[in-house]
Design a protein around this motif. Structure first.
Motif, PDB file in Angstrom:
ATOM      1  N   PRO A  97       0.830  -1.219   0.000  1.00  0.00           N
ATOM      2  CA  PRO A  97       0.000   0.000   0.000  1.00  0.00           C
ATOM      3  C   PRO A  97       0.861   1.266   0.000  1.00  0.00           C
ATOM      4  CG  PRO A  97      -0.718  -1.539   1.705  1.00  0.00           C
ATOM      5  CD  PRO A  97       0.584  -2.049   1.198  1.00  0.00           C
ATOM      6  N   ALA A  98       0.302   2.339  -0.537  1.00  0.00           N
ATOM      7  CA  ALA A  98       1.035   3.606  -0.653  1.00  0.00           C
ATOM      8  C   ALA A  98       1.417   4.161   0.711  1.00  0.00           C
ATOM      9  CB  ALA A  98       0.200   4.621  -1.430  1.00  0.00           C
ATOM     10  N   ASN A  99       0.547   3.975   1.726  1.00  0.00           N
ATOM     11  CA  ASN A  99       0.887   4.522   3.053  1.00  0.00           C
ATOM     12  C   ASN A  99       2.073   3.796   3.670  1.00  0.00           C
ATOM     13  OD1 ASN A  99      -0.581   2.173   3.428  1.00  0.00           O
ATOM     14  ND2 ASN A  99      -1.569   2.891   5.297  1.00  0.00           N
ATOM     15  N   LYS A 100       2.227   2.499   3.373  1.00  0.00           N
ATOM     16  CA  LYS A 100       3.390   1.768   3.883  1.00  0.00           C
ATOM     17  C   LYS A 100       4.661   2.182   3.140  1.00  0.00           C
ATOM     18  CE  LYS A 100       1.094  -2.277   5.824  1.00  0.00           C
ATOM     19  NZ  LYS A 100       1.022  -3.751   5.884  1.00  0.00           N
ATOM     20  N   ILE A 101       4.535   2.445   1.843  1.00  0.00           N
ATOM     21  CA  ILE A 101       5.689   2.955   1.085  1.00  0.00           C
ATOM     22  C   ILE A 101       6.146   4.281   1.673  1.00  0.00           C
ATOM     23  CG2 ILE A 101       6.450   3.806  -1.169  1.00  0.00           C
ATOM     24  CD1 ILE A 101       4.502   1.857  -2.471  1.00  0.00           C
ATOM     25  N   ALA A 102       5.173   5.135   2.009  1.00  0.00           N
ATOM     26  CA  ALA A 102       5.503   6.442   2.598  1.00  0.00           C
ATOM     27  C   ALA A 102       6.219   6.280   3.930  1.00  0.00           C
ATOM     28  CB  ALA A 102       4.230   7.272   2.769  1.00  0.00           C
ATOM     29  N   LYS A 103       5.793   5.312   4.743  1.00  0.00           N
ATOM     30  CA  LYS A 103       6.434   5.086   6.046  1.00  0.00           C
ATOM     31  C   LYS A 103       7.886   4.641   5.876  1.00  0.00           C
ATOM     32  CE  LYS A 103       2.583   4.098   9.143  1.00  0.00           C
ATOM     33  NZ  LYS A 103       1.980   3.121  10.072  1.00  0.00           N
ATOM     34  N   VAL A 104       8.125   3.766   4.904  1.00  0.00           N
ATOM     35  CA  VAL A 104       9.496   3.307   4.655  1.00  0.00           C
ATOM     36  C   VAL A 104      10.378   4.482   4.244  1.00  0.00           C
ATOM     37  CG1 VAL A 104      10.938   1.888   3.148  1.00  0.00           C
ATOM     38  CG2 VAL A 104       8.801   0.965   4.059  1.00  0.00           C
ATOM     39  N   LEU A 105       9.866   5.346   3.379  1.00  0.00           N
ATOM     40  CA  LEU A 105      10.638   6.509   2.932  1.00  0.00           C
ATOM     41  C   LEU A 105      10.919   7.450   4.090  1.00  0.00           C
ATOM     42  CD1 LEU A 105       8.834   7.269  -0.459  1.00  0.00           C
ATOM     43  CD2 LEU A 105      10.996   6.077  -0.105  1.00  0.00           C
ATOM     44  N   ASP A 106       9.936   7.601   4.996  1.00  0.00           N
ATOM     45  CA  ASP A 106      10.147   8.468   6.164  1.00  0.00           C
ATOM     46  C   ASP A 106      11.222   7.891   7.089  1.00  0.00           C
ATOM     47  OD1 ASP A 106       8.773  10.825   5.996  1.00  0.00           O
ATOM     48  OD2 ASP A 106       6.892   9.988   6.712  1.00  0.00           O
ATOM     49  N   ARG A 107      11.146   6.572   7.299  1.00  0.00           N
ATOM     50  CA  ARG A 107      12.140   5.948   8.183  1.00  0.00           C
ATOM     51  C   ARG A 107      13.544   6.057   7.584  1.00  0.00           C
ATOM     52  NH1 ARG A 107       8.103   1.867   9.367  1.00  0.00           N
ATOM     53  NH2 ARG A 107       8.950   0.533   7.728  1.00  0.00           N
ATOM     54  N   ALA A 108      13.617   6.024   6.251  1.00  0.00           N
ATOM     55  CA  ALA A 108      14.913   6.153   5.571  1.00  0.00           C
ATOM     56  C   ALA A 108      15.348   7.612   5.452  1.00  0.00           C
ATOM     57  CB  ALA A 108      14.833   5.514   4.189  1.00  0.00           C
ATOM     58  N   LYS A 109      14.479   8.536   5.948  1.00  0.00           N
ATOM     59  CA  LYS A 109      14.766   9.983   5.923  1.00  0.00           C
ATOM     60  C   LYS A 109      15.018  10.483   4.506  1.00  0.00           C
ATOM     61  CE  LYS A 109      16.563  10.097  10.626  1.00  0.00           C
ATOM     62  NZ  LYS A 109      17.683  10.456  11.526  1.00  0.00           N
ATOM     63  N   VAL A 110      14.195   9.991   3.577  1.00  0.00           N
ATOM     64  CA  VAL A 110      14.269  10.461   2.189  1.00  0.00           C
ATOM     65  C   VAL A 110      13.559  11.807   2.098  1.00  0.00           C
ATOM     66  CG1 VAL A 110      13.574   9.987  -0.192  1.00  0.00           C
ATOM     67  CG2 VAL A 110      14.333   8.113   1.292  1.00  0.00           C
ATOM     68  N   PRO A 111      14.218  12.851   1.627  1.00  0.00           N
ATOM     69  CA  PRO A 111      13.569  14.175   1.565  1.00  0.00           C
ATOM     70  C   PRO A 111      12.544  14.248   0.446  1.00  0.00           C
ATOM     71  CG  PRO A 111      15.775  14.292   0.619  1.00  0.00           C
ATOM     72  CD  PRO A 111      15.627  12.906   1.173  1.00  0.00           C
ATOM     73  N   THR A 112      11.466  14.984   0.682  1.00  0.00           N
ATOM     74  CA  THR A 112      10.475  15.265  -0.354  1.00  0.00           C
ATOM     75  C   THR A 112      10.783  16.631  -0.955  1.00  0.00           C
ATOM     76  OG1 THR A 112       8.964  16.381   1.147  1.00  0.00           O
ATOM     77  CG2 THR A 112       8.750  14.001   0.967  1.00  0.00           C
ATOM     78  N   ASN A 120       3.520  10.948   2.586  1.00  0.00           N
ATOM     79  CA  ASN A 120       2.200  10.373   2.837  1.00  0.00           C
ATOM     80  C   ASN A 120       1.749   9.636   1.587  1.00  0.00           C
ATOM     81  OD1 ASN A 120       0.899  12.281   1.021  1.00  0.00           O
ATOM     82  ND2 ASN A 120       1.114  13.800   2.657  1.00  0.00           N
ATOM     83  N   ASN A 121       0.654   8.910   1.704  1.00  0.00           N
ATOM     84  CA  ASN A 121       0.208   8.083   0.579  1.00  0.00           C
ATOM     85  C   ASN A 121      -0.131   8.913  -0.656  1.00  0.00           C
ATOM     86  OD1 ASN A 121      -2.030   9.163   1.914  1.00  0.00           O
ATOM     87  ND2 ASN A 121      -3.384   7.549   1.173  1.00  0.00           N
ATOM     88  N   GLN A 122      -0.652  10.157  -0.455  1.00  0.00           N
ATOM     89  CA  GLN A 122      -1.015  10.978  -1.606  1.00  0.00           C
ATOM     90  C   GLN A 122       0.210  11.394  -2.417  1.00  0.00           C
ATOM     91  OE1 GLN A 122      -4.124  11.586  -2.743  1.00  0.00           O
ATOM     92  NE2 GLN A 122      -4.730  10.146  -1.145  1.00  0.00           N
ATOM     93  N   GLN A 123       1.309  11.694  -1.717  1.00  0.00           N
ATOM     94  CA  GLN A 123       2.532  12.055  -2.443  1.00  0.00           C
ATOM     95  C   GLN A 123       3.049  10.885  -3.272  1.00  0.00           C
ATOM     96  OE1 GLN A 123       4.674  13.321   1.114  1.00  0.00           O
ATOM     97  NE2 GLN A 123       4.818  15.388   0.312  1.00  0.00           N
ATOM     98  N   VAL A 124       3.029   9.695  -2.679  1.00  0.00           N
ATOM     99  CA  VAL A 124       3.492   8.504  -3.399  1.00  0.00           C
ATOM    100  C   VAL A 124       2.632   8.260  -4.633  1.00  0.00           C
ATOM    101  CG1 VAL A 124       3.755   5.996  -3.251  1.00  0.00           C
ATOM    102  CG2 VAL A 124       4.471   7.452  -1.334  1.00  0.00           C
ATOM    103  N   LEU A 125       1.304   8.280  -4.465  1.00  0.00           N
ATOM    104  CA  LEU A 125       0.403   8.026  -5.593  1.00  0.00           C
ATOM    105  C   LEU A 125       0.527   9.103  -6.664  1.00  0.00           C
ATOM    106  CD1 LEU A 125      -2.772   6.864  -3.629  1.00  0.00           C
ATOM    107  CD2 LEU A 125      -1.187   5.439  -4.943  1.00  0.00           C
ATOM    108  N   ARG A 126       0.727  10.357  -6.229  1.00  0.00           N
ATOM    109  CA  ARG A 126       0.849  11.451  -7.188  1.00  0.00           C
ATOM    110  C   ARG A 126       2.063  11.253  -8.089  1.00  0.00           C
ATOM    111  NH1 ARG A 126       0.763  16.341  -3.734  1.00  0.00           N
ATOM    112  NH2 ARG A 126      -1.228  15.456  -3.084  1.00  0.00           N
ATOM    113  N   ILE A 127       3.172  10.790  -7.522  1.00  0.00           N
ATOM    114  CA  ILE A 127       4.384  10.567  -8.313  1.00  0.00           C
ATOM    115  C   ILE A 127       4.203   9.386  -9.259  1.00  0.00           C
ATOM    116  CG2 ILE A 127       6.799   9.820  -8.142  1.00  0.00           C
ATOM    117  CD1 ILE A 127       6.970  11.496  -5.556  1.00  0.00           C
TER     118      ILE A 127
END
Length: 526
Positions: free
Chosen positions: A225-240, A247-254
């Motif tokens: 799910p997109a929200n889990k992808i977002a959590k992984v990116l946050d834990r990895a401290k990937v900048p937006t 969040n899930n909307q940013q992932v889906l938008r990309i």
């Protein structure tokens, strides 16, 4: 006021002149006209009048004309065609909340202040109501007569036509640019950056961000799910792009943006629900603006199918959705985040589907904070509000002009000076008998009338008046919506938590200055 941090850099010479002009401003008499400087700029370029130059020109004019500068409203990066004066951050605060503090608004040129005729008419009505004037450094402005107002409207019409021409030129430039196979305008989509090759500006992969996009693609294809992808990116401290949390909307938008294929797109703004569409050339083909796409056309179509399948498998009950009541008021005591109302559905053995509504904190998971009965919570909140605030009197803020009392005080002071001079030795009333007695009697009456005038009533000011009803009556008439609006504006919150026994408890938090925050301000703009 010193230049704000958001303003472009001031040179040493400009700062020195600013200090000199401020010093001259300080020695102006207290009864000098009070001026508010309005400085606005849409985009700073070499061809525009810089904010520093605008402010210095206005301050020079104020010193020459004996206008005491009481403040500067700087709205930089703000379009006058998109935001009316009363909607801008700094100028809007003065026009809505600080009206008694100034007598006139001074700006560099009319189009720096306003660009729409409808907005100008609104401002003219506002000036008439509150006794203010508009002064333009580079236009002849005067609001004293209908003819003068017509001339101001004509000038504004020219400014509006000029703005329309600018929009046409920008639109025409984009229509030409979007058909080119090189990058000319705009910010590349996530994962790309610009680079020049063979004399052309094209898109190339930003190695770190492109790797993020490929991870999103691979995870989505596995059904993550997109929200889990977002959590992984946050834990990895990937900048937006915005340096906020993923969040899930940013992932889906990309992932749903065709630009990830390295093609020209249009749309994709908030007003279009971020729905980007490919730009086609004259042959109906997509226009590539890179030689190294992050996702191929085939990979892009595959991930769209995977996302569509996952979305189709979700339950959608849009017709039963409703906005959370008291959103922003009801909070979770532990994390102070807003508590949202949501719903779930259960199919009974009879085949009937039953809906269950509940409140939950979206930030707290495992086990989370969930309240199964929203209506009971809302009832407890409204009861607590009625008990604490229901008997408060509803107060409304009104604007009172002091010009009439100022004129009366000036008349009385001049008359008193006249009689006092006449009663001095050798004066016209320095005679024994009836004439002197009459003059002294008149002087006493004038001084008594002057003493009756409250000095505060000669000033433009806010007056706070009772509406004759309580907040209980106001909320009973206006319903939940009226209470929600008042609680939000006053900063009142209702925090929910659990006691030692696991029972849900609510606590109404009321600011110490709640009576001030509850005052009805009114709206001076139609």
């Amino acid at each position: 006021m010193a230049p704000t941090q958001t303003a472009p850099e001031w040179t040493a010479d400009e700062l020195a002149e600013l200090a000199e002009l401020k010093a001259k401003n300080e020695v102006l008499p207290e009864d000098a006209p009070r001026g508010l400087l309005s400085v606005r700029l849409s985009i700073l370029t070499e061809d525009t009048t810089s904010p520093a130059r605008q402010e210095l020109d206005l301050r020079r004019h104020a010193v020459r004309e004996g206008i005491r500068v009481v403040g500067v409203a700087r709205d930089l990066g703000v379009s006058a065609t998109k935001k009316a004066p009363w909607e801008r951050k700094e100028l809007g605060d003065w026009l809505n909340n600080r009206i008694p503090e100034f007598d006139l608004i001074l700006f560099w040129k009319l189009d720096r202040f306003i660009r729409r005729i409808s907005d100008l008419h609104e401002v003219i009505k506002w000036c008439e109501k509150f006794g203010k004037n508009l002064v333009s450094l580079n236009d002849t402005l005067d609001l004293s007569s209908p003819m003068a107002q017509a001339m101001v409207t004509f000038i504004a019409a020219v400014a509006e036509i000029e703005a329309a021409n600018t929009r046409t030129r920008v639109s025409s430039h984009w229509e030409y640019t979007k058909q080119q196979d090189q990058w000319r305008i705009g910010k590349p989509s996530f994962g790309y950056k610009t680079a020049r090759a063979n004399g052309k500006l094209r898109l190339v992969q930003d190695s770190k961000r492109a790797r993020v996009v490929r991870y999103m693609h691979a995870a989505a294809m596995r059904g993550v799910p997109a929200n889990k992808i977002a959590k992984v990116l946050d834990r990895a401290k990937v900048p937006t792009y915005s340096n906020r949390k993923w969040n899930n909307q940013q992932v889906l938008r990309i992932l749903r943006n065709p630009a990830v294929k390295g093609i020209r797109t249009e749309g994709g703004t908030k007003s279009t629900a971020y729905n980007s569409k490919p730009v086609l050339d004259k042959k109906g083909q997509e226009i590539s603006v890179t030689d190294e796409p992050i996702l191929t056309a085939e990979e892009f179509e595959q991930v769209q199918a995977a996302l569509a399948t996952r979305a189709k498998n979700k339950r959608h009950h849009e017709k039963n959705r409703r906005p959370t009541r008291f959103l922003g008021v009801v909070k979770h005591e532990t994390c102070t985040n807003n508590i949202n109302e949501t719903n779930s559905y259960k199919t009974l053995s009879t085949g009937e589907e039953r809906e269950y509504r509940y409140l939950r904190c979206p930030q707290c998971r495992k086990p989370g904070f969930v309240i199964p009965d929203p209506e009971h919570t809302y009832s407890a909140l409204t009861q607590a509000v009625f008990e604490e605030l229901g008997d408060y009197e509803v107060i409304r803020r009104e604007y009172a002009r002091g010009d009439e009392n100022r004129r009366e005080r000036k008349r009385l002071e001049e008359s008193i000076a006249y009689y006092m001079t006449g009663l001095e030795p050798g004066g016209r009333f320095d005679k024994a008998g009836f004439i002197r007695e009459k003059a002294e009697s008149t002087l006493d009456a004038l001084m008594a009338d002057l003493a009756k005038i409250d000095p505060e009533s000669t000033k433009d000011r806010w007056v706070y008046q009772s509406t004759g009803k309580t907040y209980r009556q106001h909320w009973e008439a206006g319903g939940v919506e009226a209470m929600e609006q008042d609680l939000l504006s006053a900063g009142i919150t209702f925090e929910l938590g659990r006691d030692a026994g696991g029972e849900v408890v609510g606590k109404l938090l009321i600011p110490h200055d709640v009576k001030k925050k509850l005052i009805k301000m009114g709206d001076n703009w139609s």
